[in-house]
Design an enzyme around this catalytic site. Structure first.
Site, mmCIF file in Angstrom:
data_model
loop_
_atom_site.group_PDB
_atom_site.id
_atom_site.type_symbol
_atom_site.label_atom_id
_atom_site.label_comp_id
_atom_site.label_asym_id
_atom_site.label_seq_id
_atom_site.Cartn_x
_atom_site.Cartn_y
_atom_site.Cartn_z
ATOM 1 N N ARG A 1 63.530 3.526 29.960
ATOM 2 C CA ARG A 1 63.326 3.903 31.239
ATOM 3 C C ARG A 1 63.687 4.475 32.476
ATOM 4 N NH1 ARG A 1 58.489 2.853 27.222
ATOM 5 N NH2 ARG A 1 57.324 2.383 29.156
ATOM 6 N N GLU B 1 59.547 -1.318 33.636
ATOM 7 C CA GLU B 1 61.439 -1.342 33.620
ATOM 8 C C GLU B 1 61.523 -0.386 34.928
ATOM 9 O OE1 GLU B 1 60.044 -1.485 29.722
ATOM 10 O OE2 GLU B 1 59.718 -0.866 30.799
ATOM 11 N N LYS C 1 44.704 -10.721 19.076
ATOM 12 C CA LYS C 1 46.049 -10.382 18.297
ATOM 13 C C LYS C 1 45.940 -11.430 17.119
ATOM 14 C CE LYS C 1 50.659 -8.871 19.313
ATOM 15 N NZ LYS C 1 50.986 -8.866 20.909
#
Length: 632
Positions: A403, A375, A288
């Site tokens: 969610r 979540e 990344k």
């Protein structure tokens, strides 16, 4: 460094994905550098998701080199990493408008380009969407590839595994590319992350293979046969030592791990994968922030970053400490409350830095849990803690709690458990746009029985609402906006508020503005400026969406004939709707003029918070305009 490619660059010659197919390996390397330079230049000027997009430059080029995006379908998970994709699909000349009002979205979206095959913005949707496309292809008798690119962080969510499970069962031809950089926004957590990180390098595997064959070869009479047997089953040994065993269990052909910055190697693998007639997963290892040292060393900070100086990576507009953000006030207050109550537990879903819970993790590590991008699990996990007497604080962005709606209803509210939801980014968030605006929470929370819903006007009120939530027996939600507060001083020992009671924050006689949360101070400013025009306007802060301060509201509707309701939430089923319900039940509206301001029945696009609030008329000037109309 500039965000717009010049006419002499390779990038300026790429008008469609097919143009990438014509490039030589050396040209692809050059183009990768130009893509990184353009992305860094643009994000440095206007902010955006830098580290994710830098990490997949070579992967993007390899996909474009092998697959035909005129017919093949490519789905990016979340979309944080899709800047190179945008640049290579005819949008380079508009890239300088990225994430700005009326400009390019920061995420792939169907309405923006024919090469954005699925709109994204939330995690872990790519596999399910790609499987749906693959089935549609087969039903229509078509013949093209479907590719999903998903990060290892997104793979922790249940939805991703539901998609894998169904894809393996149906056996339809599709490719899943696992972009493995060991991070989502923050460092990944959980057993799956640990499993994926068992990366056996090629030299290791070769040494292992050589050692095993050598050992077996020394066995008298049968050694050579055993060595040959082991050689033939070398791939099985590799699968055992790498995550392939997991994906093979889902009936996927597993290939990897491979170097996600070696374009030539990836091209070869993707060419072979295209020959398969079943689900395949290619495990790609990337870094990344690749190619930009500050992002490589701090990928969390540069995941979603504001304006910065490209040469140093330092924030461009840093001018001293300034006002603290609501996020930081939440984090520091949570630590204060946890110090005086050992039952307080903090839970976040892969965002300790983003939700302000990093300080809690450092001070109370035994009472802190990062569940990853899960979540639904976070909410039910919190319910399990609450049923045993603990007071979990679920720190989550408003848009992401959507969610877990079912878990909020059935696992928390139905059982009236003391789970406290602290919803950062409530209201308009700005440049991330429609997928990230937290403008539905008041609507989807206030109608659930047993739920208490609050929204603070400033930092001090946020701290008091947090104390209220932990003292209250039952579920509570506190939603607060993105950005800094107004400078209200937070006390050392925040006191709880009386539940369901508001406050008059400005006196007036001609009209009243009834509001809460982020719209209180703009309403006060509007009222003060209207005084100069001869209008005397009161402002009432309800503090609570549920329970509403009914007695106080009825007193207001009896006194005032001109009433303006203001919220930074969807008008459908939101705060204004709740207040109007109280007024209608009272039978006191005859002869009254009442108007509501909020988010209309439409998805709001990206732009700065200031621009969007002005566009929707919920800023100071919009409030003034509407009060004048009411008072004509």
């Amino acid at each position: 460094m500039t965000s717009e490619p010049t006419k002499t660059t390779l990038l300026s010659q790429i008008r469609k994905p097919a143009d990438v197919k014509e490039l030589s390996p050396e040209q692809l390397k050059t183009l990768a550098g130009e893509l990184r330079e353009t992305i860094i230049g643009q994000v440095a000027e206007h902010g955006g998701h830098l580290a994710p997009s830098l990490g997949v430059v070579e992967l993007t080029l390899a996909l474009f080199k092998v697959f035909d995006l005129e017919s093949d379908k490519l789905v990016w998970d979340v979309g944080h990493q899709a800047y190179a994709h945008k640049l290579l699909t005819g949008r380079a000349d508009k890239f300088h408008t990225l994430r700005q009002k009326d400009g390019l979205s920061g995420f792939p979206r169907l309405s923006e380009s024919e090469y954005d095959h699925f709109g994204v913005g939330h995690s872990s949707t790519s596999i399910s969407a790609a499987l749906g496309m693959a089935m549609a292809r087969d039903l229509k008798g078509e013949d093209h590839e479907v590719i999903a690119v998903i990060g290892d962080g997104s793979l922790t969510a249940g939805l991703a595994f539901e998609g894998l499970n169904q894809a393996g069962d149906l056996g339809r031809r599709m490719v899943v590319v696992l972009n493995d950089n060991e991070m989502s926004i923050s460092r990944n957590v959980g057993a799956l992350s640990q499993f994926l990180s068992r990366k056996m390098t090629t030299p290791f595997l070769q040494r292992l293979k050589s050692d095993v064959e050598g050992l077996l070869g020394t066995i008298p009479r049968i050694g050579d046969d055993l060595a040959g047997y082991a050689k033939r089953y070398g791939d099985s040994v590799k699968s055992f030592f790498t995550p392939g065993i997991l994906f093979e269990a889902f009936h996927f052909t597993y290939v990897g791990p491979i170097d996600g910055h070696n374009t030539a190697q990836m091209v070869k693998v993707f060419e072979e994968i295209k020959k398969l007639d079943k689900p395949a997963l290619v495990h790609v290892l990337t870094k990344k922030g690749k190619g930009y040292a500050p992002a490589e060393s701090d990928p969390t900070f540069f995941h979603g970053v504001g304006e910065f100086v490209p040469e140093t990576g330092l924030a461009r507009k840093f001018s001293g400490p300034g006002l603290p953000s609501y996020t930081s006030i939440f984090g520091s207050t949570l630590c204060k409350l946890a110090k005086r109550d050992e039952k307080v537990v903090a839970i976040t879903a892969a965002m300790p830095e983003g939700t302000g819970t990093e300080c809690f993790r450092k001070n109370y590590p035994e009472r802190f849990v990062d569940v990853g991008i899960c979540e639904q699990h976070a909410v039910t996990f919190a319910a399990g803690l609450a049923v045993q007497g603990y007071k979990p604080a679920v720190a989550i962005y408003s848009t992401f709690l959507q969610r877990a709606y079912d878990q909020v209803v059935h696992d928390v509210c139905l059982q009236n458990l003391n789970v406290n939801f602290f919803l950062d980014r409530g209201g308009l968030v700005g440049e991330d746009g429609a997928t990230h605006h937290g403008v539905f929470d008041l609507s989807y929370l206030r109608h659930i029985p047993n739920m208490v819903v609050m929204a603070p006007k400033d930092e001090a009120e946020l701290a008091r609402m947090m104390a209220t939530a932990f003292e209250h027996e039952g579920p509570c939600a506190v939603r607060y906006p993105r950005g800094t507060g107004v400078g209200a001083k937070v006390g050392r020992n925040p006191r709880a508020l009386p539940v369901g009671k508001g406050e008059k924050v400005h006196e007036g006689e001609d009209a009243v503005i009834i509001t809460l949360g982020s719209r209180v101070y703009p309403a006060i400013e509007a009222a003060m400026e209207l005084e100069k025009e001869g209008l005397s306007v009161a402002v009432f802060n309800t503090r609570f969406v549920k329970p509403l301060p009914r007695k106080q509201l009825l007193a207001l509707v009896r006194k005032f004939d001109r009433i303006l309701l203001v919220e930074e939430n969807a008008l459908a089923g939101g705060f204004c709707s709740a207040v109007l319900g109280v007024f209608n039940e009272s039978g006191l509206l005859d002869g009254k003029r009442v108007h509501s301001l909020g988010i209309p029945d439409a998805f709001v696009e990206h732009g700065t918070q200031k621009e969007l609030r002005a566009m929707l008329g919920i800023d100071k000037n919009g409030i003034k305009r509407n009060v004048r109309k009411l008072c004509k």
